[in-house]
Structure formats: structure tokens, C-alpha cells
Design a protein around this motif. Sequence first.
Motif, PDB file in Angstrom:
ATOM      1  N   GLU A  24       0.366  16.981  -8.363  1.00 10.11           N
ATOM      2  CA  GLU A  24      -0.336  16.358  -9.499  1.00 10.11           C
ATOM      3  C   GLU A  24       0.150  14.930  -9.705  1.00 10.11           C
ATOM      4  N   ALA A  25       1.461  14.706  -9.539  1.00 12.18           N
ATOM      5  CA  ALA A  25       2.022  13.361  -9.682  1.00 12.18           C
ATOM      6  C   ALA A  25       1.488  12.433  -8.596  1.00 12.18           C
ATOM      7  N   ASN A  29      -4.265   7.237  -8.433  1.00 12.39           N
ATOM      8  CA  ASN A  29      -5.207   6.723  -9.438  1.00 12.39           C
ATOM      9  C   ASN A  29      -4.589   5.631 -10.303  1.00 12.39           C
ATOM     10  N   GLN A  30      -3.396   5.164  -9.903  1.00  8.27           N
ATOM     11  CA  GLN A  30      -2.675   4.112 -10.629  1.00  8.27           C
ATOM     12  C   GLN A  30      -2.275   4.533 -12.041  1.00  8.27           C
ATOM     13  N   GLU A  31      -2.150   5.828 -12.272  1.00  5.92           N
ATOM     14  CA  GLU A  31      -1.652   6.334 -13.547  1.00  5.92           C
ATOM     15  C   GLU A  31      -0.134   6.485 -13.424  1.00  5.92           C
ATOM     16  N   LEU A  32       0.539   5.358 -13.365  1.00  2.41           N
ATOM     17  CA  LEU A  32       1.962   5.376 -13.033  1.00  2.41           C
ATOM     18  C   LEU A  32       2.834   6.010 -14.111  1.00  2.41           C
ATOM     19  N   LEU A  52       5.493  13.292 -14.766  1.00  4.50           N
ATOM     20  CA  LEU A  52       5.362  14.527 -13.997  1.00  4.50           C
ATOM     21  C   LEU A  52       6.536  14.712 -13.044  1.00  4.50           C
ATOM     22  N   LEU A  53       6.919  13.643 -12.372  1.00  3.42           N
ATOM     23  CA  LEU A  53       8.038  13.743 -11.437  1.00  3.42           C
ATOM     24  C   LEU A  53       9.347  14.047 -12.159  1.00  3.42           C
ATOM     25  N   ARG A  54       9.536  13.420 -13.307  1.00  6.14           N
ATOM     26  CA  ARG A  54      10.744  13.724 -14.086  1.00  6.14           C
ATOM     27  C   ARG A  54      10.771  15.206 -14.448  1.00  6.14           C
TER      28      ARG A  54
END
Length: 230
Positions: free
Chosen positions: A54-55, A61-64, A70-72
Motif C-alpha cells: 500500500e505504501a 501516486n506521489q502521496e509521500l 504506512l511504512l512507519r
Amino acid sequence: MTARQQIQNRVGKLRSFLLHGSSAQRIVRHGSSYILEVSDDRVDGLRFASICAEAAAARRNQELERASGLLRHSLTLWRGSAIQDVDSPALRADVTRWEEARLRAVEDLVDINFARGKQLEMISGLHAWVTVYPYHEGLHCRLAEALYRATRTAESLAVLRGLQTRLGDELGIRPTPAVTQLERHILGEGEENLADDPRPVRMDRQATEALRQALTETTKALAILAAALT
């Protein structure tokens, strides 16, 4: 009491424990074996893989900011190694695969937050990660860069020089050019100032693989030595 009865009793207790307050997991009999049935959302590894996917989509999509969050979250699912306290030759390949997936998540999180200009916020996490990955040049370079941007130049140089000493003394190898180039930048000897250069410092893939191979061989040698001394 026979061995069969002991196993049945233990499985019965485990079955009762797993079913307590939840129907999402159970132990079932399959021929002469027992199988643990559990939903995907109850398995940390599967949840980790799903969140990382998902991340990755959010990053494309450039939703940084979302990708970073999500990664955290995915990394909070890790407590210890992939298979804690289990030394099984049959599972070693899976352990390596999961550990590599965690490392990629860490690298992606760092890259994303550096791209967002959040270098200073990553200092604490990077300090922890270079302890977990003491030979990872990329993470050390990121930490050194973040410290430099925080005007902690002496600490920044200490990170790089500590890495170089560790690589030489423990693995007998030299750092890649990325490390020495970053050191020159910090010392003001490069062609441009690091503070004005937003490009990330990355390790050459071939050099990375060589480093990992050297670490693997060293770990095996230490395990053989430890076994011989016991």
C-alpha cells in the motif's frame, strides 16, 4: 501417559487458548498432523507485506506523507528477528527474505522523508537503524547527511569514520566511493556544498551485494568458531 496422549493434551490446551475470545484462528486435525488456521490479518508478516504494498502504491501516486506513515506503521510490527529463537535450515531462506523486506522498508522510509525535506526528523530513527545494520553504507551516509544539515558536523564525520573503521577492521574491505565523497563534501573539499545538494547518496548495487556476501561469510565463520568453542 503415552507420547500421543501428551501431544493431544498439549494441542487441546493450545486450541483452547487460541479460541479464547476469538474465532479467527484454530487448530484442526489433518490426517496424522495438526494445522493452524489463521486469518491473514492475524499474521504480522502478511500485514507487513500488505502495508508495504500500500505504501509503494501511495509513493507512486506521489502521496509521500501517506507512504511515510504506512511504512512507519509496518515497521512497528517487527519485534526482534523474523523467526525469533528458531534455528531451522528449512526456514533460513524465508528468514532472509523477510529481513530483506524489512531493510527495503527502512530504506524506502528514509528516501521518502529525505525527499520531503524531513532529514532532521529522521536522525533518531537512523541512529537506531545503523545499530541494527552496522555495515549498511547507505543508512550511515543518510545519518551523516542529516547530522550535517543539523550543523552537527563533528558527529556527522564520526559516523562516517566509524563506519570506515568497522568495515576495515571487521570485514577487511574499503567503503564505496559514496562514503568518501560524502566525507569530502562535509569537509568542504568537494565540488559543491552538501547543504546545496539535495540528491541522495546511494550505494552501488554491485558494491552492496559484495558487502552483504562478505557479511554472510563472516557470520558463518563466527558461528563455526562459536560451535567449536562450546
